[in-house]
Scaffold this active site. Structure first.
Site, short mmCIF file in Angstrom:
data_model
loop_
_atom_site.label_atom_id
_atom_site.label_comp_id
_atom_site.label_asym_id
_atom_site.label_seq_id
_atom_site.Cartn_x
_atom_site.Cartn_y
_atom_site.Cartn_z
N ARG A 5 -8.44 -1.98 6.19
CA ARG A 5 -7.40 -0.85 5.46
C ARG A 5 -7.72 0.38 5.95
NH1 ARG A 5 -7.03 -1.37 -0.91
NH2 ARG A 5 -8.86 -0.18 -0.77
N LYS A 55 -4.95 4.72 2.34
CA LYS A 55 -5.89 5.33 1.14
C LYS A 55 -5.92 6.90 1.98
CE LYS A 55 -9.45 3.90 -1.90
NZ LYS A 55 -8.52 3.92 -3.25
N GLU A 70 2.80 1.73 -9.04
CA GLU A 70 1.36 1.54 -9.42
C GLU A 70 1.05 2.68 -10.22
OE1 GLU A 70 -1.42 1.71 -6.23
OE2 GLU A 70 -0.08 2.94 -4.91
#
Ligand code: PLP
Ligand code: COI
Length: 336
Positions: free
Chosen positions: A82, A184, A220
């Site tokens: 990720r 992220k 989210e």
């Protein structure tokens, strides 16, 4: 090995400086050999790209002490992959994935005395991150970067420990359509600071964000994915602008393979909220945090908190992480 003399069981989610951290620098097109340092501070130019244009991304993962006393890490290869995705999206050089996992292992092993003991309810939070460090004035990517990994013992993410949370539907967005919500990037969290400060001031624990394009689907929260239970079905939102949570992907597997539940990963409309029995937040920091209510502008939808299904999923996931349940292949990486 002697543990540090701190009260691990009463830790909240905060930073404690530990002994050693990993650092590697990227210059002239290549990463150096990297290594551990005792220096927790960073000195850089005032014009560093990270300071001016927020060119930075990070990861979050945990190490645990298992029931039989081993120190293990949960699926670090997934965080490595990720972070590589985040770097590519932010025009940063990928820190090779095998070196990422090795840096994490070195950092945890070097701070073994800080890994909370089994049964304390705490864990060692690991924060790999990267930033553009050379002077950049016109808007363009940096050419020099630093990759670091620090570790810090933490307790529960939400104040007051594991308790049913009260959320609200936010009027702000945390990501843009076709933006960076799926990686992220530090900038996503900067985007959310106003909204979380306001949510806390209004007495809520967190914000639920809607899809930024139509504002009709659930996305989210600021630091975790959403999961719902309806009967024997686990439902979780699918969207291009949410972070692909490693916890969520793991518990989807656990629900299907260990618990025989049906799983639906699909767009979930805000209007469906009232149909669910249980709701939870999932993430490295949040683990699985039960949700008591979501307030949609005065229309308050309530849930069972830790109902039977979420409790079972929680017990299985944490059982795997703490070494009480046989893990799927490759999920648990032993450090020492
Ligand atoms: N969503 C956001 C915005 C997060 O910051 C996090 C935390 O990492 C998650 C979801 C959960 O992801 P993971 O389970 O990989 O920790
Ligand atoms: C995590 O769960 O690791 C997160 O990154 C959430 C938050 C602390 C940013």
């Amino acid at each position: 090995m002697e543990k540090k003399n701190i009260d691990f069981a009463s830790l909240g989610f905060g930073y404690t400086q530990t002994d050693l951290r990993y650092v590697s620098n990227f210059k002239n097109g290549a990463w150096d050999e990297g290594g551990l340092t005792a220096d927790a501070n960073i000195t850089m130019t005032e014009c560093a790209c990270v300071l001016q244009y927020a060119q930075t991304c990070f990861e979050g993962m945990k190490a645990y002490t298992t029931e039989d006393g081993r120190i293990v890490c949960f699926r670090p290869d997934m965080n490595a992959a990720r972070m590589a995705d985040s770097c590519r999206r932010l025009v940063m050089p990928v820190f090779p994935e095998d070196r990422f996992v090795d840096a994490v292992k070195q950092t945890v092993a070097a701070n073994a005395a800080w890994v909370p003991p089994y049964g304390s309810g705490a864990s060692l939070y690991i924060r790999p991150f990267m930033f553009g460090s050379d002077a950049i004035l016109g808007v363009k990517p940096a050419t020099e970067f630093q990759f670091r990994v620090f570790a810090t013992p933490v307790g529960p993410y939400f104040k007051g420990g594991v308790r049913p949370l009260s959320l609200r539907v936010s009027d702000f967005d945390r990501a843009a359509p076709r933006g960076t919500g799926h990686v992220k990037a530090g900038l996503n969290y900067a985007m959310s600071l106003y909204a979380i400060t306001d949510a806390h001031a209004q007495g809520y624990d967190e914000n639920v964000y809607l899809d930024p394009e139509t504002r009709t689907y659930l996305e989210e929260t600021g630091g975790a994915n959403l999961i719902f239970v309806k009967g024997n079905t686990l439902v979780t939102p699918k969207s291009d602008s949410i972070l692909p949570s490693i916890t969520r992907r793991s518990l989807v597997y656990v629900a299907k393979e260990h618990l025989g539940m049906d799983v639906e990963e699909r767009p979930v409309a805000l209007a469906e909220l009232k149909d669910f029995d249980e709701c939870g937040l999932c993430g490295t920091a949040a683990v699985i945090s039960p949700v008591a209510s979501i307030d949609d502008h005065g229309d308050k939808i309530t849930f069972a908190g830790f109902g039977p299904a979420l409790q079972k999923i929680y017990n299985t996931l944490t059982g795997i992480q703490m070494g009480r349940i046989e893990p799927p292949k490759g999920w648990i990486v032993e450090i020492c």
